[in-house]
Design a protein around this motif. Structure first.
Motif, mmCIF file in Angstrom:
data_model
loop_
_atom_site.group_PDB
_atom_site.id
_atom_site.type_symbol
_atom_site.label_atom_id
_atom_site.label_comp_id
_atom_site.label_asym_id
_atom_site.label_seq_id
_atom_site.Cartn_x
_atom_site.Cartn_y
_atom_site.Cartn_z
ATOM 1 N N UNK A 470 41.154 -4.937 84.733
ATOM 2 C CA UNK A 470 40.838 -4.563 86.116
ATOM 3 C C UNK A 470 42.128 -4.249 86.866
ATOM 4 N N UNK A 471 42.436 -2.961 86.951
ATOM 5 C CA UNK A 471 43.588 -2.530 87.744
ATOM 6 C C UNK A 471 43.146 -1.558 88.840
ATOM 7 N N UNK A 472 41.882 -1.677 89.200
ATOM 8 C CA UNK A 472 41.324 -0.998 90.379
ATOM 9 C C UNK A 472 41.439 0.527 90.312
ATOM 10 N N UNK A 473 40.832 1.089 89.261
ATOM 11 C CA UNK A 473 40.761 2.543 89.202
ATOM 12 C C UNK A 473 41.370 3.130 87.949
ATOM 13 N N UNK A 474 41.528 4.446 87.969
ATOM 14 C CA UNK A 474 42.010 5.182 86.800
ATOM 15 C C UNK A 474 43.533 5.223 86.798
ATOM 16 N N UNK A 475 44.145 4.163 86.293
ATOM 17 C CA UNK A 475 45.604 4.070 86.338
ATOM 18 C C UNK A 475 46.275 5.170 85.536
ATOM 19 N N UNK A 476 45.740 5.511 84.367
ATOM 20 C CA UNK A 476 46.372 6.567 83.569
ATOM 21 C C UNK A 476 46.379 7.888 84.336
ATOM 22 N N UNK A 477 45.291 8.187 85.057
ATOM 23 C CA UNK A 477 45.236 9.410 85.844
ATOM 24 C C UNK A 477 46.206 9.330 87.030
ATOM 25 N N UNK A 478 46.290 8.167 87.645
ATOM 26 C CA UNK A 478 47.207 7.987 88.777
ATOM 27 C C UNK A 478 48.656 8.207 88.359
ATOM 28 N N UNK A 479 48.970 7.781 87.134
ATOM 29 C CA UNK A 479 50.326 7.959 86.631
ATOM 30 C C UNK A 479 50.642 9.431 86.372
#
Length: 564
Positions: A470-479
């Protein structure tokens, strides 16, 4: 019985090749076919939540058992499964896609049936599948149908690619000779052309004799096309340093003294990068050279002496030998390779990185430490499934015990793939060994695409570990792009309520936020035993990610932004 129905013949044949669980959904064009599953002792119908998940489940089952079968209905059902089928095609996974289609007379009359496009074309969906299938057929003649079924099962198994089988509703009950089951389906590979095979073997042996600094690099198709045993023996006989790619993780025993780590081009550790790229001979087994598997194509070999072993061709430097299969070449090579490598003096392999030290039990959990620490929890025989995103990159830092099977859809990268895959792998693991653990790591965003399949796990009493990052969303896309963009955000779920919501009675849930909570949970003897289904929510900072993913995201963003 002197005769059986064609439907039963199909499932009896699948049982003979050790496919014991059938995935899919009912639809009116396949209902009578599904009845026949229950006529075969030991065969079970999984009954998935939707066709996409069923395709993912079949993929996971096939990766463990060698082949799987999926049943959908004409049009609406089969199209819903195609994303999963495409992933199996891209990543060399053998799935027989059985589609219940309208009767031959309805097709001949071009009736305006439901689930059609309303234009009388009953071939359109079959044609759609053709581009992502190794072979396709729609049965029309009962006399040739058994042989056609045998042919398609053989292709699925041998080629490790999806195959499409259309079965008209009116043929299911047609009788065929039961004695046809007495002769097993031939699943053996056809021999290579002897002259071409010998030329490859001789050339490879000559290159090995001359090499001073060779390495072995195992990729995805080492596992998919069943040459793990040959690859291990090649390492044993030569003592060459050996590495895997992200897709090949689990193809080499990571406890082997000659295992050197994971090679991902520029994303590799400096020691691994230097060891592989300074080699004067690279024996590449089963390569699938995608961007995420190679650090955006950043392989920088210093030598042209690269030998690629593939399931249906061999490439030696710039020469390609089509149709020469690696299985036989490796087996023949093993007979003489020790003598060819006798002058090789083994060099040290890169040392296994030391586990990262925790700053203390109350330290907030972060991915770089988590993936380094995970190896302590894993056991021999585990199936470890990592979702596209932080998990698929983080797992490259984890040192696997022997006989650990890794599943990560690095090439196709369909978000949510692993929920269904975990179901399929759990069915397969249960059939092989009830104590075999199946462990999923999936992001909170990915889970929202395919969460329904957890209900099927509960329905069958399967006992996987479901770690939700649970890191609150699409972290790979955010990166990659859009750190603050609304389109990379998701609704926060109460993950610990999911098992109860889906009707679980016997289950465990855990919430982990610190290093100490992780260690306490994973060191528990009771937790280590797969006695029940478990969902573990791991709370992580929003933009926290493994270092390799941060670097890959930068490469991907740069590639996407390039102007022609």
């Amino acid at each position: 019985m002197s005769e059986i129905t064609l439907g039963r013949f199909l499932f009896e044949r699948l049982k003979q090749v050790d496919v014991n669980t059938i995935f899919g959904l009912p639809g009116d064009f396949n209902l009578r076919l599904l009845d026949e599953i229950y006529e075969v002792p030991g065969m079970r119908w999984a009954g998935n939540a939707n066709e996409l998940n069923a395709a993912y489940a079949a993929d996971g089952y096939a990766r463990i058992k060698g082949m799987a079968a999926l049943v959908t209905t004409f049009g609406v059902g089969e199209l819903s499964a195609l994303n999963g089928i495409a992933g199996s095609y891209a990543e060399h996974v053998g799935v027989l896609h059985i589609v219940g289609v309208p009767s031959t007379s309805s097709q001949a009359k071009q009736l305006l049936l439901h689930h059609t496009l309303g234009n009388g074309d009953f071939t359109v969906f079959h044609r759609m599948s053709a581009n992502i299938s190794e072979a396709t057929a729609v049965l029309t003649d009962i006399t040739s149908a058994p042989a056609e079924i045998d042919r398609l099962i053989r292709i699925t198994y041998i080629k490790q690619r999806p195959v499409y089988l259309g079965l008209p509703a009116n043929l299911v009950d047609k009788p065929v000779k039961a004695s046809l089951l007495d002769k097993p389906i031939d699943l053996s590979l056809k021999p290579n052309d002897p002259e071409a095979e010998q030329e490859v073997v001789d050339t490879v042996l000559d290159l090995i004799k001359e090499a001073k600094n060779p390495v072995i690099l195992a990729d995805a198709c080492t596992s998919r096309h069943s040459v793990k045993a040959e690859t291990k023996k090649l390492i044993d006989l030569t003592q060459f340093p050996s590495f895997v790619t992200p897709m090949g993780k689990g193809s080499i025993d990571e406890q082997h003294p000659r295992f050197g780590g994971v090679y991902v081009g520029t994303l590799s550790s400096p020691e691994v990068k230097a060891s592989v790229e300074s080699a004067d001979l690279i024996l590449s087994v089963g390569a699938l050279l995608s961007d995420f598997n190679t650090g955006s194509f950043s392989y920088s070999y210093k030598t042209k002496n690269v030998i690629e072993f593939h399931s249906d061709y061999i490439k030696v430097r710039n020469a390609t030998f089509p149709g020469v299969q690696m299985k036989f070449v490796l087996q023949k090579l093993l007979q003489k390779v020790q003598d060819a490598a006798k002058s090789y003096k083994p060099v040290p392999v890169p040392k296994r990185p030391a586990s990262l030290a925790s700053s203390g039990p109350s330290t907030p959990l972060k991915q770089q430490w988590l993936w380094s620490e995970l190896g302590k929890f894993l056991q021999e025989g585990d199936v470890v499934i990592t979702e596209t995103g932080t998990a698929a990159f983080g797992i490259n830092q984890t040192h696997f015990p022997s006989d650990t099977y890794g599943i990560s859809q690095v090439l196709w990268g369909s978000i949510g793939f692993t929920t269904g895959t975990t179901l399929g792998a759990a069915f397969a693991a249960e059939e092989l060994d009830k104590n075999k653990r199946v462990i999923l790591f999936i992001g909170d965003g990915s889970l929202q695409l395919t969460v329904q399949e957890i209900s099927t796990m509960i329905r069958w009493g399967l006992k996987p570990y479901l770690f939700v990052l649970n890191n609150k969303g699409y972290t790979i896309e955010k990166l990659i792009h859009g750190e603050k963009a609304q389109y990379n955000e998701i609704q926060d779920w109460k993950h610990l309520d999911l098992l109860a919501t889906f009707g679980a009675k016997d289950y465990e849930t855990h919430s982990v936020s610190t290093d100490g909570e992780w260690q306490k949970l994973t060191e528990s003897a009771a937790f280590k035993k797969n006695s029940t289904i478990r969902l573990i929510e791991i709370h992580l900072p929003v933009m926290d990610a493994p270092e390799s993913l941060i670097k890959q995201a930068q490469l991907t963003a740069a590639t996407n932004a390039k102007q022609e």
